[in-house]
Design a protein around this motif. Structure first.
Motif, PDB file in Angstrom:
ATOM      1  N   PRO A  88      38.621  39.765  42.047  1.00 38.85           N
ATOM      2  CA  PRO A  88      38.099  38.563  42.701  1.00 38.85           C
ATOM      3  C   PRO A  88      39.104  37.887  43.620  1.00 38.85           C
ATOM      4  CG  PRO A  88      37.510  38.585  40.369  1.00 38.85           C
ATOM      5  CD  PRO A  88      38.475  39.713  40.579  1.00 38.85           C
ATOM      6  N   VAL A  89      40.397  37.961  43.312  1.00 37.72           N
ATOM      7  CA  VAL A  89      41.409  37.365  44.179  1.00 37.72           C
ATOM      8  C   VAL A  89      41.466  38.106  45.503  1.00 37.72           C
ATOM      9  CG1 VAL A  89      43.833  36.698  44.387  1.00 37.72           C
ATOM     10  CG2 VAL A  89      42.758  36.749  42.138  1.00 37.72           C
ATOM     11  N   THR A  90      41.501  39.423  45.428  1.00 28.79           N
ATOM     12  CA  THR A  90      41.532  40.236  46.642  1.00 28.79           C
ATOM     13  C   THR A  90      40.274  40.003  47.477  1.00 28.79           C
ATOM     14  OG1 THR A  90      42.739  41.923  45.385  1.00 28.79           O
ATOM     15  CG2 THR A  90      41.814  42.580  47.513  1.00 28.79           C
ATOM     16  N   GLY A  91      39.113  40.019  46.805  1.00 30.86           N
ATOM     17  CA  GLY A  91      37.869  39.773  47.519  1.00 30.86           C
ATOM     18  C   GLY A  91      37.819  38.382  48.130  1.00 30.86           C
ATOM     19  N   GLY A  92      38.323  37.400  47.396  1.00 32.53           N
ATOM     20  CA  GLY A  92      38.326  36.026  47.901  1.00 32.53           C
ATOM     21  C   GLY A  92      39.170  35.877  49.155  1.00 32.53           C
ATOM     22  N   TRP A  93      40.357  36.494  49.153  1.00 31.79           N
ATOM     23  CA  TRP A  93      41.227  36.412  50.333  1.00 31.79           C
ATOM     24  C   TRP A  93      40.558  37.060  51.535  1.00 31.79           C
ATOM     25  CZ3 TRP A  93      43.528  39.660  53.814  1.00 31.79           C
ATOM     26  CH2 TRP A  93      44.521  39.097  54.629  1.00 31.79           C
ATOM     27  N   LEU A  94      39.961  38.216  51.322  1.00 30.17           N
ATOM     28  CA  LEU A  94      39.299  38.923  52.416  1.00 30.17           C
ATOM     29  C   LEU A  94      38.138  38.108  52.985  1.00 30.17           C
ATOM     30  CD1 LEU A  94      39.300  42.533  50.925  1.00 30.17           C
ATOM     31  CD2 LEU A  94      40.578  41.776  52.933  1.00 30.17           C
TER      32      LEU A  94
ATOM     33  N   LYS B  93      31.304  24.370  40.776  1.00 32.96           N
ATOM     34  CA  LYS B  93      32.506  23.631  41.168  1.00 32.96           C
ATOM     35  C   LYS B  93      32.672  23.525  42.678  1.00 32.96           C
ATOM     36  CE  LYS B  93      34.525  22.076  38.529  1.00 32.96           C
ATOM     37  NZ  LYS B  93      34.228  20.807  37.815  1.00 32.96           N
ATOM     38  N   GLY B  94      31.934  24.341  43.427  1.00 29.18           N
ATOM     39  CA  GLY B  94      31.981  24.232  44.886  1.00 29.18           C
ATOM     40  C   GLY B  94      33.194  24.861  45.531  1.00 29.18           C
ATOM     41  N   TYR B  95      33.903  25.763  44.837  1.00 24.69           N
ATOM     42  CA  TYR B  95      35.066  26.421  45.419  1.00 24.69           C
ATOM     43  C   TYR B  95      34.629  27.477  46.427  1.00 24.69           C
ATOM     44  CZ  TYR B  95      37.410  24.517  41.256  1.00 24.69           C
ATOM     45  OH  TYR B  95      37.882  23.693  40.274  1.00 24.69           O
ATOM     46  N   GLY B  96      35.470  27.713  47.433  1.00 17.72           N
ATOM     47  CA  GLY B  96      35.245  28.820  48.346  1.00 17.72           C
ATOM     48  C   GLY B  96      35.625  30.132  47.686  1.00 17.72           C
ATOM     49  N   PRO B  97      35.356  31.271  48.353  1.00 17.50           N
ATOM     50  CA  PRO B  97      35.645  32.581  47.748  1.00 17.50           C
ATOM     51  C   PRO B  97      37.105  32.762  47.339  1.00 17.50           C
ATOM     52  CG  PRO B  97      34.236  32.850  49.660  1.00 17.50           C
ATOM     53  CD  PRO B  97      34.663  31.412  49.646  1.00 17.50           C
ATOM     54  N   LEU B  98      38.040  32.355  48.219  1.00 25.58           N
ATOM     55  CA  LEU B  98      39.452  32.527  47.891  1.00 25.58           C
ATOM     56  C   LEU B  98      39.857  31.614  46.738  1.00 25.58           C
ATOM     57  CD1 LEU B  98      42.195  33.748  48.362  1.00 25.58           C
ATOM     58  CD2 LEU B  98      42.613  32.035  50.154  1.00 25.58           C
ATOM     59  N   ALA B  99      39.429  30.360  46.778  1.00 27.65           N
ATOM     60  CA  ALA B  99      39.771  29.428  45.698  1.00 27.65           C
ATOM     61  C   ALA B  99      39.194  29.913  44.376  1.00 27.65           C
ATOM     62  CB  ALA B  99      39.241  28.030  46.027  1.00 27.65           C
ATOM     63  N   ALA B 100      37.990  30.475  44.412  1.00 30.73           N
ATOM     64  CA  ALA B 100      37.387  31.013  43.187  1.00 30.73           C
ATOM     65  C   ALA B 100      38.174  32.216  42.686  1.00 30.73           C
ATOM     66  CB  ALA B 100      35.936  31.398  43.447  1.00 30.73           C
ATOM     67  N   GLY B 101      38.549  33.110  43.610  1.00 33.67           N
ATOM     68  CA  GLY B 101      39.299  34.290  43.218  1.00 33.67           C
ATOM     69  C   GLY B 101      40.665  33.956  42.645  1.00 33.67           C
ATOM     70  N   VAL B 102      41.361  33.015  43.283  1.00 35.01           N
ATOM     71  CA  VAL B 102      42.693  32.623  42.811  1.00 35.01           C
ATOM     72  C   VAL B 102      42.632  32.073  41.395  1.00 35.01           C
ATOM     73  CG1 VAL B 102      44.536  30.927  43.151  1.00 35.01           C
ATOM     74  CG2 VAL B 102      43.687  32.262  45.087  1.00 35.01           C
ATOM     75  N   ARG B 103      41.537  31.417  41.074  1.00 32.53           N
ATOM     76  CA  ARG B 103      41.418  30.837  39.735  1.00 32.53           C
ATOM     77  C   ARG B 103      41.192  31.872  38.631  1.00 32.53           C
ATOM     78  NH1 ARG B 103      40.728  26.887  43.210  1.00 32.53           N
ATOM     79  NH2 ARG B 103      41.231  24.738  42.582  1.00 32.53           N
ATOM     80  N   THR B 104      40.979  33.136  39.021  1.00 33.34           N
ATOM     81  CA  THR B 104      40.962  34.206  38.011  1.00 33.34           C
ATOM     82  C   THR B 104      42.333  34.860  37.871  1.00 33.34           C
ATOM     83  OG1 THR B 104      40.352  35.983  39.565  1.00 33.34           O
ATOM     84  CG2 THR B 104      38.544  34.696  38.577  1.00 33.34           C
TER      85      THR B 104
END
Length: 541
Positions: free
Chosen positions: A153-159, A295-306
């Motif tokens: 999810p972190v990698t996907g969020g950054w992309l 929580k309304g996080y964007g993809p990267l913020a969601a991924g970082v939280r994993t």
């Protein structure tokens, strides 16, 4: 096999781990893209589940075939073939114009991943002859598997933060080229074995049974759990799997020798890994939607939280192997199951206003610690229960339990969530004055509900959004209760079923008397079950 210089096997381990990382990340890299895919491809919750499960289902269903082909043609050759095919299908996935095309491409990715994954562990267990080094190498391999799933999810969020959703597939091309380069440079070749005829019937039955079961579970919330179609689908799937077991017992060279599961330690370790990845995949599927929809996080913020999940896995996996060597895998596996159950139980305390640092991160840390305590020690138990010529067998069984567990985790926990959400949101919005077609749109998925809340008149927007989020939380809690019960039950079972494991004992493969291969892939696991039982002594702890 040529192992080269003393340290070359560790370079080979690094290359094999990188190839493993490539295919394991794809289990979860799409999770943070699900809200975007729901919007761009008009996908409901069941469609999103299929985007995830098409990969894991084909991956799991063909791992046994991947082990067989590795034995027959050489594991390194299959590894290279798998990586090349994985890159090619990634291009097709990135070019998808519809939900159906993307699901089909995800299935194709799973097919080539099934060539890569069993080859990595089979080569590792062959090039590391020393028992202590092998235990360390297997622990690293198991850690990479868990870390890959968590950092997806972190990698996907950054992309997604920088590119479109197609980037989560395009990224496989440069990574695949890097994997090919390091494999060709440092991974030794393997000698193909003389193998019996391929068990095509067994493969067909296993894929059909698992496929029908997964399809039925995913579609049940929309069809109805008590409807004839759902009941018949589950019964038919179980019947096909029962026929699969019977045929495997009767034929001379089965693709999966179910007699292996007569070994209590082998069967329990495989089951514990399956339960752990059931919980992990299901949780990531749920929590990435929670982060974005509630929580309304964007993809990267969601991924970082994993990310804390991956960090804890990386730190504790070698610790778990050391503790297993000292105290025995039984204590680690039991502790791990209860840690995972405790982490899920913490999620039950959450609400749509719960803060990440107040609650959610602590639940994730407990789950990650539990996974680390189960994955490596139980993988070592599986491999120690087999003779050296059964390396392909053990790796394929080990890999298959992970992917089947993950597939069912997304299907079962996702379907529990869907059942509660579809029923609840319809009730909450039916009297709101919204047109029926708008309510029907909100019922498709939680992200569709959030989109509806953004489009309705401003006076109703907050009310609709709150209803969508609260109903989602109800479904999340229902799904998590299932995970709490399953992981806790696994811990209780392991207390009794792993009795007799010996602290510090890693059975060295070189001490076994040489025997001619009796089959291939998981078929080679047939062997003499009574001898396997003697290798891992039974008795009381």
């Amino acid at each position: 096999m040529r192992t080269g210089r003393m340290g070359s096997r560790w370079w080979a381990l690094g290359a094999l781990s990188f190839a493993e990382l490539l295919v394991m990340i794809d289990n979860t890299i799409v999770n943070v893209a699900l809200p975007t895919l729901a919007r761009d491809l008009d996908a409901g919750i069941s469609g999103l589940q299929w985007i995830v499960d098409a990969y894991t289902l084909v991956f799991a269903g063909l791992l046994l075939t991947g082990g067989y082909l590795g034995d027959r043609f050489g594991h390194r050759r299959m590894l290279l073939t798998g990586v090349i095919g994985f890159m090619a299908v990634s291009v097709l996935a990135a070019s998808s114009q519809s939900l159906g095309q993307l699901i089909a491409s995800r299935g194709g990715l799973g097919l080539f991943a099934a060539l890569v994954f069993p080859a990595t562990l089979a080569i590792i267990t062959t090039i590391f002859a020393d028992a202590k080094e092998r235990a360390m190498a297997v622990g690293i391999w198991a850690a990479v598997s868990g870390i890959a799933v968590a950092i997806g999810p972190v990698t996907g969020g950054w992309l997604l933060e920088h590119f479109s959703w197609t980037s989560v597939f395009w990224v496989n091309v440069p990574f695949g080229l890097a994997a090919l380069a390091v494999i060709l440079a440092v991974v030794p070749g393997t000698r193909p074995l003389a193998v019996p005829r391929f068990d095509a019937v067994g493969v067909s039955l296993s894929v059909a049974g698992l496929g029908l079961l997964t399809y039925t579970l995913i579609e049940a919330p929309h069809v109805g759990w008590g409807e004839t179609r759902t009941v018949l689908g589950i019964v038919a799937a179980l019947a096909i799997l029962a026929v699969f077991v019977v045929t495997q017992l009767r034929i001379a060279h089965p693709i999966l020798d179910v007699r292996l599961f007569a070994n209590r330690h082998f069967a329990t370790a495989a089951g514990m890994i399956s339960v752990a990845f059931f919980a992990l995949f299901g949780f990531i599927f749920l929590i990435t939607q929670f982060f974005q929809a509630v929580k309304g996080y964007g993809p990267l913020a969601a991924g970082v939280r994993t990310l804390p999940f991956a960090i804890v896995m990386a730190v504790l996996s070698p610790v778990a192997m050391a503790l297993s060597h000292r105290f025995g895998a039984r204590y680690l596996a039991v502790t791990g199951a209860f840690l995972m159950s405790g982490g899920f139980a913490l999620v039950e305390l959450s609400s749509r206003t719960s803060g990440y640092w107040e609650l959610i991160v602590w639940a994730m840390l407990l789950m990650a610690a539990g996974l680390a305590f189960i994955s490596g020690p139980c993988t070592q138990l599986i491999m120690d229960a087999l003779r050296p010529e059964q390396a392909g067998a053990g790796s394929a069984v080990n890999d298959t339990t992970r992917e089947i567990g993950g597939t069912l985790g997304v299907a079962v926990l996702g379907s529990i969530l869907t059942s509660a959400y579809v029923a609840g949101i319809g009730d909450r919005l039916s009297g709101s004055g919204l047109p029926r077609e708008v309510v029907a749109t909100a019922e498709q998925s939680v992200m569709a509900g959030v989109e509806v809340a953004g489009r309705v008149p401003a006076a109703m927007s907050d009310t609709v959004r709150a209803a969508v989020q609260e109903v989602f939380m109800d479904g999340l809690h229902n799904a998590v209760w299932a995970a709490v019960a399953i992981t806790a039950a696994a811990g209780v079972a392991a207390v009794f079923l792993l009795r007799g494991t010996v602290a510090g004992r890693h059975v060295p493969f070189e001490t076994h008397p040489p025997q001619a291969p009796q089959g291939t892939g998981v078929a080679r696991a047939r062997g003499d079950v009574s001898q396997i039982e003697r290798e891992v002594p039974a008795g009381t702890a």
